[in-house]
Structures are given as structure tokens and as C-alpha cells.
Design a protein around this motif. Structure first.
Motif, PDB file in Angstrom:
ATOM      1  N   GLY A  75       0.790  -1.217   0.000  1.00  0.00           N
ATOM      2  CA  GLY A  75       0.000   0.000   0.000  1.00  0.00           C
ATOM      3  C   GLY A  75       0.826   1.272   0.000  1.00  0.00           C
ATOM      4  N   LEU A  76       2.055   1.216   0.524  1.00  0.00           N
ATOM      5  CA  LEU A  76       2.884   2.419   0.634  1.00  0.00           C
ATOM      6  C   LEU A  76       3.963   2.506  -0.430  1.00  0.00           C
ATOM      7  CD1 LEU A  76       3.259   2.506   4.529  1.00  0.00           C
ATOM      8  CD2 LEU A  76       1.804   3.956   3.101  1.00  0.00           C
ATOM      9  N   LEU A  77       4.079   1.510  -1.289  1.00  0.00           N
ATOM     10  CA  LEU A  77       5.128   1.533  -2.298  1.00  0.00           C
ATOM     11  C   LEU A  77       4.977   2.697  -3.275  1.00  0.00           C
ATOM     12  CD1 LEU A  77       5.587  -2.251  -3.101  1.00  0.00           C
ATOM     13  CD2 LEU A  77       7.425  -0.678  -2.522  1.00  0.00           C
ATOM     14  N   LEU A  78       3.756   2.975  -3.694  1.00  0.00           N
ATOM     15  CA  LEU A  78       3.549   4.061  -4.645  1.00  0.00           C
ATOM     16  C   LEU A  78       3.937   5.407  -4.039  1.00  0.00           C
ATOM     17  CD1 LEU A  78       0.154   3.013  -6.269  1.00  0.00           C
ATOM     18  CD2 LEU A  78       2.424   2.899  -7.284  1.00  0.00           C
ATOM     19  N   LEU A  79       3.536   5.626  -2.784  1.00  0.00           N
ATOM     20  CA  LEU A  79       3.909   6.865  -2.119  1.00  0.00           C
ATOM     21  C   LEU A  79       5.423   6.961  -1.972  1.00  0.00           C
ATOM     22  CD1 LEU A  79       3.191   9.462  -0.614  1.00  0.00           C
ATOM     23  CD2 LEU A  79       2.947   8.079   1.471  1.00  0.00           C
ATOM     24  N   ALA A  80       6.063   5.862  -1.569  1.00  0.00           N
ATOM     25  CA  ALA A  80       7.515   5.871  -1.397  1.00  0.00           C
ATOM     26  C   ALA A  80       8.227   6.111  -2.724  1.00  0.00           C
ATOM     27  CB  ALA A  80       7.964   4.546  -0.781  1.00  0.00           C
ATOM     28  N   GLY A  81       7.715   5.516  -3.796  1.00  0.00           N
ATOM     29  CA  GLY A  81       8.323   5.732  -5.100  1.00  0.00           C
ATOM     30  C   GLY A  81       8.233   7.180  -5.542  1.00  0.00           C
ATOM     31  N   ARG A  82       7.087   7.813  -5.340  1.00  0.00           N
ATOM     32  CA  ARG A  82       6.931   9.210  -5.716  1.00  0.00           C
ATOM     33  C   ARG A  82       7.772  10.126  -4.818  1.00  0.00           C
ATOM     34  NH1 ARG A  82       6.814  11.181  -9.968  1.00  0.00           N
ATOM     35  NH2 ARG A  82       4.761  10.634 -10.757  1.00  0.00           N
ATOM     36  N   LEU A  83       7.844   9.815  -3.528  1.00  0.00           N
ATOM     37  CA  LEU A  83       8.702  10.593  -2.639  1.00  0.00           C
ATOM     38  C   LEU A  83      10.164  10.482  -3.040  1.00  0.00           C
ATOM     39  CD1 LEU A  83       7.107   9.867   0.863  1.00  0.00           C
ATOM     40  CD2 LEU A  83       7.020  12.004  -0.425  1.00  0.00           C
ATOM     41  N   GLY A  84      10.546   9.300  -3.527  1.00  0.00           N
ATOM     42  CA  GLY A  84      11.910   9.134  -4.020  1.00  0.00           C
ATOM     43  C   GLY A  84      12.178  10.003  -5.235  1.00  0.00           C
ATOM     44  N   ASP A  85      11.185  10.125  -6.130  1.00  0.00           N
ATOM     45  CA  ASP A  85      11.330  11.006  -7.295  1.00  0.00           C
ATOM     46  C   ASP A  85      11.446  12.468  -6.869  1.00  0.00           C
ATOM     47  OD1 ASP A  85      11.206   8.911  -9.097  1.00  0.00           O
ATOM     48  OD2 ASP A  85       9.034   9.043  -9.337  1.00  0.00           O
ATOM     49  N   ILE A  86      10.712  12.843  -5.810  1.00  0.00           N
ATOM     50  CA  ILE A  86      10.658  14.244  -5.392  1.00  0.00           C
ATOM     51  C   ILE A  86      11.873  14.635  -4.557  1.00  0.00           C
ATOM     52  CG2 ILE A  86       9.355  15.915  -4.018  1.00  0.00           C
ATOM     53  CD1 ILE A  86       6.811  14.410  -4.784  1.00  0.00           C
ATOM     54  N   PHE A  87      12.243  13.792  -3.604  1.00  0.00           N
ATOM     55  CA  PHE A  87      13.274  14.162  -2.639  1.00  0.00           C
ATOM     56  C   PHE A  87      14.611  13.451  -2.833  1.00  0.00           C
ATOM     57  CE2 PHE A  87       9.188  14.752  -0.334  1.00  0.00           C
ATOM     58  CZ  PHE A  87       9.257  16.126  -0.190  1.00  0.00           C
ATOM     59  N   GLY A  88      14.680  12.485  -3.725  1.00  0.00           N
ATOM     60  CA  GLY A  88      15.930  11.768  -3.947  1.00  0.00           C
ATOM     61  C   GLY A  88      15.795  10.307  -3.552  1.00  0.00           C
ATOM     62  N   ARG A  89      16.229   9.406  -4.439  1.00  0.00           N
ATOM     63  CA  ARG A  89      16.046   7.967  -4.206  1.00  0.00           C
ATOM     64  C   ARG A  89      17.015   7.431  -3.156  1.00  0.00           C
ATOM     65  NH1 ARG A  89      15.733   7.615 -10.631  1.00  0.00           N
ATOM     66  NH2 ARG A  89      13.708   8.640 -10.805  1.00  0.00           N
ATOM     67  N   LYS A  90      18.240   7.971  -3.121  1.00  0.00           N
ATOM     68  CA  LYS A  90      19.181   7.521  -2.100  1.00  0.00           C
ATOM     69  C   LYS A  90      18.632   7.823  -0.714  1.00  0.00           C
ATOM     70  CE  LYS A  90      23.817   8.198  -0.215  1.00  0.00           C
ATOM     71  NZ  LYS A  90      25.128   8.878  -0.328  1.00  0.00           N
ATOM     72  N   ARG A  91      18.106   9.028  -0.532  1.00  0.00           N
ATOM     73  CA  ARG A  91      17.549   9.414   0.763  1.00  0.00           C
ATOM     74  C   ARG A  91      16.404   8.483   1.161  1.00  0.00           C
ATOM     75  NH1 ARG A  91      16.032  15.592   1.059  1.00  0.00           N
ATOM     76  NH2 ARG A  91      18.253  15.633   0.488  1.00  0.00           N
ATOM     77  N   MET A  92      15.547   8.134   0.216  1.00  0.00           N
ATOM     78  CA  MET A  92      14.428   7.248   0.513  1.00  0.00           C
ATOM     79  C   MET A  92      14.905   5.841   0.849  1.00  0.00           C
ATOM     80  SD  MET A  92      11.209   7.031   0.964  1.00  0.00           S
ATOM     81  CE  MET A  92      11.014   8.756   0.531  1.00  0.00           C
ATOM     82  N   PHE A  93      15.913   5.350   0.132  1.00  0.00           N
ATOM     83  CA  PHE A  93      16.457   4.012   0.396  1.00  0.00           C
ATOM     84  C   PHE A  93      17.039   3.939   1.800  1.00  0.00           C
ATOM     85  CE2 PHE A  93      19.978   0.960   0.345  1.00  0.00           C
ATOM     86  CZ  PHE A  93      19.334  -0.180  -0.111  1.00  0.00           C
ATOM     87  N   LEU A  94      17.834   4.930   2.184  1.00  0.00           N
ATOM     88  CA  LEU A  94      18.445   4.936   3.513  1.00  0.00           C
ATOM     89  C   LEU A  94      17.380   5.003   4.608  1.00  0.00           C
ATOM     90  CD1 LEU A  94      21.440   7.384   2.902  1.00  0.00           C
ATOM     91  CD2 LEU A  94      21.515   4.898   3.056  1.00  0.00           C
ATOM     92  N   ALA A  95      16.365   5.845   4.410  1.00  0.00           N
ATOM     93  CA  ALA A  95      15.288   5.938   5.402  1.00  0.00           C
ATOM     94  C   ALA A  95      14.556   4.614   5.541  1.00  0.00           C
ATOM     95  CB  ALA A  95      14.317   7.052   5.004  1.00  0.00           C
ATOM     96  N   GLY A  96      14.326   3.946   4.413  1.00  0.00           N
ATOM     97  CA  GLY A  96      13.631   2.666   4.456  1.00  0.00           C
ATOM     98  C   GLY A  96      14.403   1.601   5.205  1.00  0.00           C
ATOM     99  N   ILE A  97      15.709   1.507   4.947  1.00  0.00           N
ATOM    100  CA  ILE A  97      16.526   0.511   5.641  1.00  0.00           C
ATOM    101  C   ILE A  97      16.559   0.786   7.140  1.00  0.00           C
ATOM    102  CG2 ILE A  97      18.875  -0.389   5.906  1.00  0.00           C
ATOM    103  CD1 ILE A  97      17.490  -1.420   3.424  1.00  0.00           C
ATOM    104  N   ALA A  98      16.640   2.072   7.516  1.00  0.00           N
ATOM    105  CA  ALA A  98      16.671   2.429   8.937  1.00  0.00           C
ATOM    106  C   ALA A  98      15.367   2.042   9.637  1.00  0.00           C
ATOM    107  CB  ALA A  98      16.939   3.930   9.090  1.00  0.00           C
ATOM    108  N   VAL A  99      14.223   2.377   9.019  1.00  0.00           N
ATOM    109  CA  VAL A  99      12.928   2.045   9.620  1.00  0.00           C
ATOM    110  C   VAL A  99      12.735   0.529   9.686  1.00  0.00           C
ATOM    111  CG1 VAL A  99      10.426   2.195   9.286  1.00  0.00           C
ATOM    112  CG2 VAL A  99      11.848   4.223   8.954  1.00  0.00           C
ATOM    113  N   PHE A 100      13.100  -0.161   8.627  1.00  0.00           N
ATOM    114  CA  PHE A 100      12.938  -1.615   8.582  1.00  0.00           C
ATOM    115  C   PHE A 100      13.761  -2.282   9.680  1.00  0.00           C
ATOM    116  CE2 PHE A 100      13.975  -5.870   7.184  1.00  0.00           C
ATOM    117  CZ  PHE A 100      12.788  -6.345   6.668  1.00  0.00           C
ATOM    118  N   THR A 101      14.999  -1.845   9.864  1.00  0.00           N
ATOM    119  CA  THR A 101      15.870  -2.455  10.861  1.00  0.00           C
ATOM    120  C   THR A 101      15.344  -2.213  12.271  1.00  0.00           C
ATOM    121  OG1 THR A 101      17.764  -2.103   9.372  1.00  0.00           O
ATOM    122  CG2 THR A 101      18.250  -2.609  11.666  1.00  0.00           C
ATOM    123  N   ALA A 102      14.897  -0.973  12.534  1.00  0.00           N
ATOM    124  CA  ALA A 102      14.350  -0.669  13.857  1.00  0.00           C
ATOM    125  C   ALA A 102      13.086  -1.484  14.136  1.00  0.00           C
ATOM    126  CB  ALA A 102      14.055   0.829  13.964  1.00  0.00           C
ATOM    127  N   ALA A 103      12.219  -1.619  13.119  1.00  0.00           N
ATOM    128  CA  ALA A 103      10.990  -2.405  13.300  1.00  0.00           C
ATOM    129  C   ALA A 103      11.297  -3.880  13.500  1.00  0.00           C
ATOM    130  CB  ALA A 103      10.068  -2.204  12.106  1.00  0.00           C
TER     131      ALA A 103
END
Length: 493
Positions: A75-103
Motif C-alpha cells: 500500500g505504501l510503495l507508490l507513495l515511497a516511489g513518488r517521494l523518491g522522485d521528489i526528494f531523492g532515491r538515495k535518501r528514501m532508500f536509507l530511510a527505508g533501511i533504517a525504519v525496517f531495521t528498527a521495526a
């Protein structure tokens, strides 16, 4: 004699340049992040009985340990993909790995069903952030068709074989330690990936539209998908013809319709509707939903068959699936890119789907006293056709993506994977359970009732794969060249 090139230039084609090494390291990190995320989609499968016994899940609610992860992810992949286009894909990838690891840490220390389900939802959200931009980053790293095909093949191998490896790892960790370690094992992997990614992945310039991301659209599509899967799961207790079931289905489609309307009117849509003008993008994603639904549902149910009917333990049922991972790896890493380059992704996709359909059809006849060598091993080898299917689908889905939409098209491709996985598990498991309950009520022995329930589910999986094959032949047929091209315009001098 050839003259040496300018300083810093390497004229030997057999010697890799620093740029080549950097791209290889970046691809390795993206694949490592994807592997961690994909593993968690299946690693819990063989551990579900242990989790249920330890935390007190009911049999009906236990499936949500998997479903809530896949729904948050999808459900959140589309939002994450668009946020990556807007703010930078590297930034989105790093945020995702950090949240995933903490969870993952929260999942590992969960002491109640509610805590585990909340942590799994957050884990799925982190996985969505990391995965949504990965394929778009790979396409950007490898713009040349030949190299891009090899890179997509490696990435697809992680997606396909990683799911099978998750079953092996889940069984081993559950028996050797406890189910908690299927989540805690992510901590060192996530930490190392995060540390290296900050150094290796190049900062990218945002290419998407400026402005706020469509949070309303994300809420509509996430709620719609969750409600749809919930409707399929509850159909087991309500009944497929019950008013409650169809009310849930109607509510889900109303939310998804609202999402479509929102995308047509939003200034910065989450999923621009122009994306679906491409027959390749639309066809590849539709075919993927059907294929992943069949294959993910198969992975869950064949493990249950091995444990509940054949009496396998967690580790043994996980190791039994290893030939599938090996076959997918050999195909996707060894030959898929060359076959796609020579015969085209559509033809390779058809060949892979035929292999998957044959394997699922063979499984329809699985007996109560099944033999691994006769009844299961041939199926696991044929499912190596997944090593052809996923690289071909990824190539088709990304082939028409605009640079400014690469993130959202990558997110869409990953979204349809998760939609297919969630619906496949819910649908096939519901069919199997309903059939088993009916047979038990008629006095059939438990093993026989379970087996016939699984047979019905595998029949449904075969129909899904056959439909995917037909759609490939119809929707992805080659475009014929115009036999009467327009005349060349006159050049006035």
C-alpha cells in the motif's frame, strides 16, 4: 603501435574502471537491502505455528502476521516511489533501511499479538521505502541495455530466490534458536547495509515533480488494499456468498475507485494515469499480480502440506524448498539476461510461465502419502522458471518509464508484487481451509481433508498461471510496423 590514452583512461577492456567497481558495489548494496526485505515476507511462514503457540494467536488471526506486512508494504510503495522522485532515491532508500531495521528489533522482542502486528506494519512501511526506489536506481546506474539486463537479472534473482531462501532460514532459526531470531537476524545486516550505503550510493538529483506528495491518495490505496485482503480472509468464516463478504469487497473497490479519481485530479498524483497508457507497463503489472498470487500462495501452502500431512519439521520443510532457490538462481543469474537479449522479454516470459504452470499442474495430484522425490522435487525444479519470469517482467515494466517517473514505475512494479502476494495467500489459503472444513464435517480423515483442500488451492493456482500466460500472448504481442509509412517530408532549400 597504439598510442596510450590520456591520463586516467583505461584502454584495456578486461580491466574494470573505478566507475564499474562503484556501480557493482552499489548494485550489491541495493540487492542486499532487497534480500533483507524479501526474506521477511516469507521467513515467518514456517515459524507461524511457533509464533501462534507462543503469543496466543487464534488460527484465523495468525495469517495477519504475513498479511499486514504485505499490505503495508504494497500500500505504501507508490507513495515511497513518488517521494523518491521528489526528494531523492538515495535518501528514501536509507530511510527505508533504517525504519525496517528498527521495526525488526520490535518484532523480535514482541510479547503480544498486538505488538507484533504493529511492528510488522511498520516493518512493511520501511520495506516499501527501500524497495520502491531500488529498481529505478538500478535502471539509472545501468542505462546500457546489455548491462541493464544483467543487473535486473541479479535483482530479480534476489526477489525470487530470496523468497525461497526465507523458508529455509526461517525453519533453521526457529528450530535452532527461536522464532524471535527470524527478525533479530536483520539487525546486523541492516546496520552494515545502512553504513555502506551512505558511502557507496551516489547522491541523486530529484527528477520528479515539485510539490507535496499525494498523502490522500496513499491513504485511499492502502485502505482499499487492506480491506480487499480482509474481505478475502473473512470469506472463510462469512461464506463467499454472504452479504458481509460482498459489502467488504464493495467497500474496497469504492476506496480504490476513489484513489483512481484522486489520481486524475491531483496536481502531483501518486500514480500518474499516463503510466497506464503503455501496454507494456499495464500488461506486465497485471500479469505479475496473477503470477505472484499463484506462486506466493503455493509457497505457503506447500509448506503447510509438508508439515501437516507429511509430518516434516520446520527445518526439514525449509530445506526441502532449497531446489527452487537454486533453480531460480541458476536461471536468473546464468541465462535470463542472454535469453532476453536474444529472444526478447515477451518470449522469455512465455517460456517461464509455461514452466511454472506445468509445475503447479503437477502439484494438483499431490497424494496423502506423498514422496518428496516423486511428488515434490520435480515441482520445485520446474519452479525455476521464476528465474525467467521476473527478469522479463521487470524489463517490460521499466522499458517505457520516463526518467521523472522511474521511481513511481518501480514502486508500481513492487506494489503489484505485494498485491499479488497478499491476495494469493488470502485466496488460496481460504479455498484450502473451506474445502478442508467441509470434508471434515463429512467425516473424512484429517490428512485426507487437508490434502484435498491443498489440491483445490493448487488447482486455483494453476488457473491463475494459465490466465497470466494467455494475457502475455494477448496484451504483450509485438507491435506490427506500419506497412504504409508516411512519406518523408520535402526538404526546401
Amino acid at each position: 603501435m597504439p598510442q596510450p590514452g590520456p591520463p586516467g583512461r583505461n584502454d584495456d577492456p578486461d580491466v574494470k574502471s573505478p566507475r564499474t567497481y562503484r556501480r557493482s558495489y552499489a548494485l550489491t548494496l541495493l540487492c542486499a537491502g532487497m534480500l533483507m526485505v524479501i526474506l521477511d515476507g516469507t521467513i515467518v511462514t514456517v515459524a507461524l505455528p511457533a509464533i501462534g503457540d507462543d503469543l496466543g494467536f487464534s488460527s484465523a488471526d495468525l495469517a495477519w502476521v504475513m498479511n499486514i506486512y504485505m499490505i503495508a508494504f504494497g500500500g505504501l510503495l507508490l507513495l515511497a516511489g513518488r517521494l523518491g522522485d521528489i526528494f531523492g532515491r538515495k535518501r528514501m532508500f536509507l530511510a527505508g533501511i533504517a525504519v525496517f531495521t528498527a521495526a525488526s528489533l520490535l518484532c523480535g522482542v514482541a510479547a503480544s499479538p498486538e505488538m507484533l502486528l504493529v511492528a510488522r506494519f511498520v516493518q512493511g512501511a520501511g520495506g516499501a521505502k527501500a524497495s520502491a526506489v531500488s529498481l529505478g536506481m538500478i535502471v539509472t546506474l545501468y542505462p546500457e541495455p546489455a548491462e541493464q539486463g544483467k543487473a535486473i537479472g541479479a535483482f530479480s534473482f534476489i526477489g525470487a530466490a530470496g523468497a525461497s531462501l526465507g523458508l529455509v532460514l526461517g525453519g533453521v532459526l526457529t528450530e535452532a534458536a527461536s522464532w524471535h531470531w527470524i527478525f533479530l537476524v536483520n539487525l546486523p545486516i541492516g546496520a552494515v547495509t545502512l553504513l555502506l550505503a551512505t558511502r557507496v550510493l551516489a547522491a541523486d538529483t530529484p527528477t520528479g515533480p515539485r510539490g507535496k506528495a499525494d498523502v490522500v491518495g496513499a491513504a485511499l490505496v492502502t485502505a482499499g488494499l487492506m480491506l480487499l485482503v480482509y474481505a478475502v480472509v473473512k470469506a472463510e468464516s462469512y461464506g463467499w456468498g454472504a452479504a458481509k463478504t460482498w459489502a467488504l469487497v464493495a467497500g474496497a473497490f469504492a476506496l480504490l475507485a476513489g484513489f483512481a479519481v484522486r489520481q486524475a485530479r491531483a496536481a502531483t498524483p501518486l500514480l500518474p494515469l499516463r503510466t497506464f497508457r503503455s501496454r507494456k507497463v499495464t500488461g506486465a503489472n497485471l500479469i505479475q499480480i496473477l503470477t505472484i498470487a499463484a506462486m506466493f500462495g503455493f509457497q505457503v501452502l506447500v509448506v503447510l502440506y509438508m508439515q501437516h500431512v507429511l509430518g516434516y519439521g520446520s527445518a526439514k520443510s525449509g530445506w526441502a524448498m532449497l531446489p527452487t532457490a537454486a533453480a531460480i538462481g541458476a536461471v536468473s543469474l546464468g541465462v535470463s539476461a542472454r535469453l532476453i537479449a536474444r529472444f526478447g522479454p515477451r518470449n522469455v516470459l512465455v517460456a517461464g510461465l509455461l514452466a511454472l504452470t506445468a509445475g503447479m499442474l503437477y502439484l494438483v495430484r499431490v497424494p496423502v502419502d506423498g514422496s518428496y522425490a516423486v511428488d515434490l522435487l520435480p515441482v520445485f525444479v520446474l519452479l525455476g522458471g521464476g528465474g525467467l519470469v521476473l527478469p522479463a517482467l521487470a524489463t517490460l515494466a521499466m522499458s517505457d518509464a520516463r526518467p521523472e517517473d522511474a521511481g513511481v514505475v518501480s514502486g508500481l512494479f513492487n506494489t503489484t508484487q505485494q498485491i499479488g502476494a497478499a491476495l494469493g495467500v488470502a485466496l488460496l489459503n481460504t479455498l484450502a481451509t473451506s474445502r478442508t472444513d467441509d470434508l471434515l464435517a463429512d467425516g473424512k480423515p484429517p490428512a485426507t481433508a487437508l490434502t484435498e483442500g491443498y489440491q483445490l488451492a493448487f488447482t486455483a493456482g494453476t488457473l491463475l498461471l494459465a490466465t497470466a500466460t494467455v494475457l502475455t500472448l494477448v496484451l504483450l504481442r509485438p507491435t506490427r510496423p506500419n506497412p504504409h509509412p508516411a512519406p518523408e517530408p520535402l526538404v526546401h532549400t
